[in-house]
Design a protein around this motif. Structure first.
Motif, PDB file in Angstrom:
ATOM      1  N   ASP A 140       0.806  -1.223   0.000  1.00 42.53           N
ATOM      2  CA  ASP A 140       0.000   0.000   0.000  1.00 42.53           C
ATOM      3  C   ASP A 140       0.841   1.275   0.000  1.00 42.53           C
ATOM      4  OD1 ASP A 140      -2.230  -1.659   0.223  1.00 42.53           O
ATOM      5  OD2 ASP A 140      -2.259  -1.527   2.412  1.00 42.53           O
ATOM      6  N   LEU A 141       2.162   1.140   0.143  1.00 35.82           N
ATOM      7  CA  LEU A 141       3.020   2.320   0.144  1.00 35.82           C
ATOM      8  C   LEU A 141       2.942   3.016  -1.215  1.00 35.82           C
ATOM      9  CD1 LEU A 141       6.096   0.845   2.046  1.00 35.82           C
ATOM     10  CD2 LEU A 141       4.512   2.585   2.890  1.00 35.82           C
ATOM     11  N   PRO A 142       3.140   4.339  -1.256  1.00 37.09           N
ATOM     12  CA  PRO A 142       3.007   5.075  -2.517  1.00 37.09           C
ATOM     13  C   PRO A 142       3.942   4.548  -3.603  1.00 37.09           C
ATOM     14  CG  PRO A 142       3.122   6.599  -0.665  1.00 37.09           C
ATOM     15  CD  PRO A 142       3.446   5.244  -0.119  1.00 37.09           C
ATOM     16  N   ALA A 143       3.446   4.475  -4.814  1.00 34.34           N
ATOM     17  CA  ALA A 143       4.281   4.077  -5.952  1.00 34.34           C
ATOM     18  C   ALA A 143       5.429   5.069  -6.107  1.00 34.34           C
ATOM     19  CB  ALA A 143       3.443   4.023  -7.218  1.00 34.34           C
ATOM     20  N   GLY A 144       6.582   4.587  -6.478  1.00 30.44           N
ATOM     21  CA  GLY A 144       7.737   5.458  -6.660  1.00 30.44           C
ATOM     22  C   GLY A 144       8.235   6.067  -5.374  1.00 30.44           C
TER      23      GLY A 144
ATOM     24  N   ILE B   1       5.901 -15.336   0.049  1.00 29.67           N
ATOM     25  CA  ILE B   1       6.708 -15.876   1.137  1.00 29.67           C
ATOM     26  C   ILE B   1       6.412 -17.363   1.340  1.00 29.67           C
ATOM     27  CG2 ILE B   1       7.116 -15.745   3.631  1.00 29.67           C
ATOM     28  CD1 ILE B   1       6.584 -12.708   3.404  1.00 29.67           C
ATOM     29  N   GLU B   2       5.130 -17.712   1.369  1.00 29.14           N
ATOM     30  CA  GLU B   2       4.737 -19.092   1.651  1.00 29.14           C
ATOM     31  C   GLU B   2       5.004 -20.030   0.472  1.00 29.14           C
ATOM     32  OE1 GLU B   2       3.730 -20.147   4.496  1.00 29.14           O
ATOM     33  OE2 GLU B   2       2.976 -18.409   5.592  1.00 29.14           O
ATOM     34  N   ASP B   3       4.677 -19.599  -0.751  1.00 31.14           N
ATOM     35  CA  ASP B   3       4.707 -20.500  -1.905  1.00 31.14           C
ATOM     36  C   ASP B   3       6.002 -20.394  -2.707  1.00 31.14           C
ATOM     37  OD1 ASP B   3       2.144 -21.190  -1.140  1.00 31.14           O
ATOM     38  OD2 ASP B   3       1.202 -19.768  -2.518  1.00 31.14           O
ATOM     39  N   GLU B   4       6.545 -19.175  -2.808  1.00 32.19           N
ATOM     40  CA  GLU B   4       7.774 -18.993  -3.583  1.00 32.19           C
ATOM     41  C   GLU B   4       9.023 -19.141  -2.726  1.00 32.19           C
ATOM     42  OE1 GLU B   4       7.855 -15.595  -6.310  1.00 32.19           O
ATOM     43  OE2 GLU B   4       5.710 -15.324  -5.884  1.00 32.19           O
ATOM     44  N   GLY B   5       8.838 -19.135  -1.405  1.00 34.48           N
ATOM     45  CA  GLY B   5       9.981 -19.297  -0.522  1.00 34.48           C
ATOM     46  C   GLY B   5      10.838 -18.048  -0.402  1.00 34.48           C
ATOM     47  N   LEU B   6      10.264 -16.880  -0.725  1.00 35.04           N
ATOM     48  CA  LEU B   6      11.025 -15.644  -0.592  1.00 35.04           C
ATOM     49  C   LEU B   6      11.251 -15.329   0.886  1.00 35.04           C
ATOM     50  CD1 LEU B   6       9.186 -13.311  -3.139  1.00 35.04           C
ATOM     51  CD2 LEU B   6      11.297 -14.603  -3.517  1.00 35.04           C
ATOM     52  N   THR B   7      12.411 -14.798   1.210  1.00 36.13           N
ATOM     53  CA  THR B   7      12.573 -14.235   2.544  1.00 36.13           C
ATOM     54  C   THR B   7      11.673 -13.010   2.652  1.00 36.13           C
ATOM     55  OG1 THR B   7      14.421 -12.827   1.872  1.00 36.13           O
ATOM     56  CG2 THR B   7      14.972 -15.017   2.736  1.00 36.13           C
ATOM     57  N   GLU B   8      11.358 -12.647   3.870  1.00 31.97           N
ATOM     58  CA  GLU B   8      10.458 -11.516   4.093  1.00 31.97           C
ATOM     59  C   GLU B   8      11.005 -10.244   3.451  1.00 31.97           C
ATOM     60  OE1 GLU B   8      10.124 -11.653   8.355  1.00 31.97           O
ATOM     61  OE2 GLU B   8       9.358 -13.699   8.278  1.00 31.97           O
ATOM     62  N   SER B   9      12.310 -10.027   3.604  1.00 32.54           N
ATOM     63  CA  SER B   9      12.905  -8.807   3.056  1.00 32.54           C
ATOM     64  C   SER B   9      13.028  -8.850   1.537  1.00 32.54           C
ATOM     65  CB  SER B   9      14.268  -8.543   3.693  1.00 32.54           C
ATOM     66  OG  SER B   9      14.105  -8.077   5.014  1.00 32.54           O
ATOM     67  N   ARG B  10      13.203 -10.040   0.949  1.00 30.92           N
ATOM     68  CA  ARG B  10      13.230 -10.125  -0.519  1.00 30.92           C
ATOM     69  C   ARG B  10      11.850  -9.771  -1.064  1.00 30.92           C
ATOM     70  NH1 ARG B  10      17.426  -9.643  -3.295  1.00 30.92           N
ATOM     71  NH2 ARG B  10      18.499 -11.547  -2.681  1.00 30.92           N
ATOM     72  N   TRP B  11      10.806 -10.229  -0.390  1.00 27.74           N
ATOM     73  CA  TRP B  11       9.441  -9.886  -0.802  1.00 27.74           C
ATOM     74  C   TRP B  11       9.227  -8.381  -0.713  1.00 27.74           C
ATOM     75  CZ3 TRP B  11       5.245  -7.705   1.775  1.00 27.74           C
ATOM     76  CH2 TRP B  11       3.989  -7.839   1.146  1.00 27.74           C
TER      77      TRP B  11
ATOM     78  N   GLU C 130      11.548  -6.056  -0.758  1.00 27.23           N
ATOM     79  CA  GLU C 130      12.416  -5.442  -1.759  1.00 27.23           C
ATOM     80  C   GLU C 130      11.746  -5.413  -3.132  1.00 27.23           C
ATOM     81  OE1 GLU C 130      16.920  -6.211  -1.721  1.00 27.23           O
ATOM     82  OE2 GLU C 130      16.210  -7.486  -3.343  1.00 27.23           O
ATOM     83  N   ARG C 131      11.092  -6.479  -3.483  1.00 24.43           N
ATOM     84  CA  ARG C 131      10.417  -6.538  -4.793  1.00 24.43           C
ATOM     85  C   ARG C 131       9.299  -5.506  -4.879  1.00 24.43           C
ATOM     86  NH1 ARG C 131       9.929 -12.879  -6.773  1.00 24.43           N
ATOM     87  NH2 ARG C 131      12.188 -13.298  -6.825  1.00 24.43           N
ATOM     88  N   HIS C 132       8.586  -5.310  -3.790  1.00 18.38           N
ATOM     89  CA  HIS C 132       7.513  -4.310  -3.797  1.00 18.38           C
ATOM     90  C   HIS C 132       8.077  -2.890  -3.870  1.00 18.38           C
ATOM     91  CE1 HIS C 132       3.736  -6.491  -3.438  1.00 18.38           C
ATOM     92  NE2 HIS C 132       4.386  -7.374  -2.721  1.00 18.38           N
ATOM     93  N   LEU C 133       9.184  -2.664  -3.191  1.00 14.76           N
ATOM     94  CA  LEU C 133       9.763  -1.319  -3.164  1.00 14.76           C
ATOM     95  C   LEU C 133      10.529  -0.990  -4.446  1.00 14.76           C
ATOM     96  CD1 LEU C 133      11.160  -1.198   0.500  1.00 14.76           C
ATOM     97  CD2 LEU C 133       9.059  -0.133  -0.369  1.00 14.76           C
ATOM     98  N   GLY C 134      10.986  -2.023  -5.148  1.00 17.03           N
ATOM     99  CA  GLY C 134      11.789  -1.793  -6.344  1.00 17.03           C
ATOM    100  C   GLY C 134      13.159  -1.234  -6.037  1.00 17.03           C
TER     101      GLY C 134
END
Length: 220
Positions: free
Chosen positions: A72-76, A105-115, A117-121
């Protein structure tokens, strides 16, 4: 340094208090708007801003919001940050207690911070996620003090990690390099280092003793 803090809960609020006391130029934002941060601003001298402006010109950005709120954080959000800015992620995944099930996190096995990071770009440095908020105020110690606590710090960007480790040292804590973001499961909730109040040697051992299997209490 110019520092932006997104999230003014226990960790974000106490980092605002300490970092302003150390002389940093701090902007702070939350989800409810800058007018709700007037008390914290008066107490600390920090500048309350909308979340979309918190990272503007910042050399360090701290993202300290519930994990389910990251999308939900602002884009960009980080577009206006200083070149080479270090982005600190303090977040934790609490599927049963707060966040609900997150498929990445559950299905792809991403660490919490990798998930996150992907959202923040933007690359992140994982720190403060297992730190008691009150310790930020009450337990700083000078370098070399036998009672100085150590915090694990994970991240892929060596330069950003150095900035964060130096900042934590300035705050009065030692740090232990916990590897890259794909290794940051070693400091997630339910691991031996999570919430550990100890020095660097004990933190290193706790990281080494961690199991990659997420405890049942922290699975969705």
């Amino acid at each position: 340094m110019k520092i932006g803090i997104i999230g003014a809960g226990n960790i974000g609020g106490n980092l605002t208090r300490r970092l302003t006391a150390l002389g940093h130029d701090v902007s702070v934002a939350n989800s409810r708007g800058p007018e709700t941060l007037e008390g914290l601003a008066e107490e600390t001298g920090a500048t309350p801003v909308p979340a979309a402006e918190a990272a503007k010109g910042a050399q360090v950005v701290v993202v300290t919001v519930p994990l389910k709120r990251v999308p939900d954080l602002p884009a960009g959000l980080l577009d206006g940050a200083a070149e080479g800015a270090a982005v600190i992620d303090t977040g934790n995944y609490y599927p049963q207690q707060r966040d609900g099930r997150i498929a990445g996190i559950e299905d792809e096995g991403l660490t919490e911070s990798r998930w996150t990071e992907r959202h923040l770009g933007h690359p992140v440095i994982k720190a403060f996620n297992g730190t008691y908020a009150q310790d930020i105020l009450e337990r700083p110690r000078p370098a070399g003090d036998p009672e100085r606590l150590a915090l694990p710090v994970a991240g892929d960007d060596a330069a950003a990690k150095r900035i964060v480790r130096d900042l934590i040292d300035e705050l009065g804590f030692d740090t232990v390099d916990a590897g890259g973001i794909d290794d940051s499961w070693r400091q997630q909730p339910g691991t031996p280092v999570y919430g550990l109040r100890a020095g660097a040697e004990a933190v290193r051992k706790a990281l080494a003793d961690a199991s990659p299997q997420r405890p049942a209490d922290f699975r969705g």
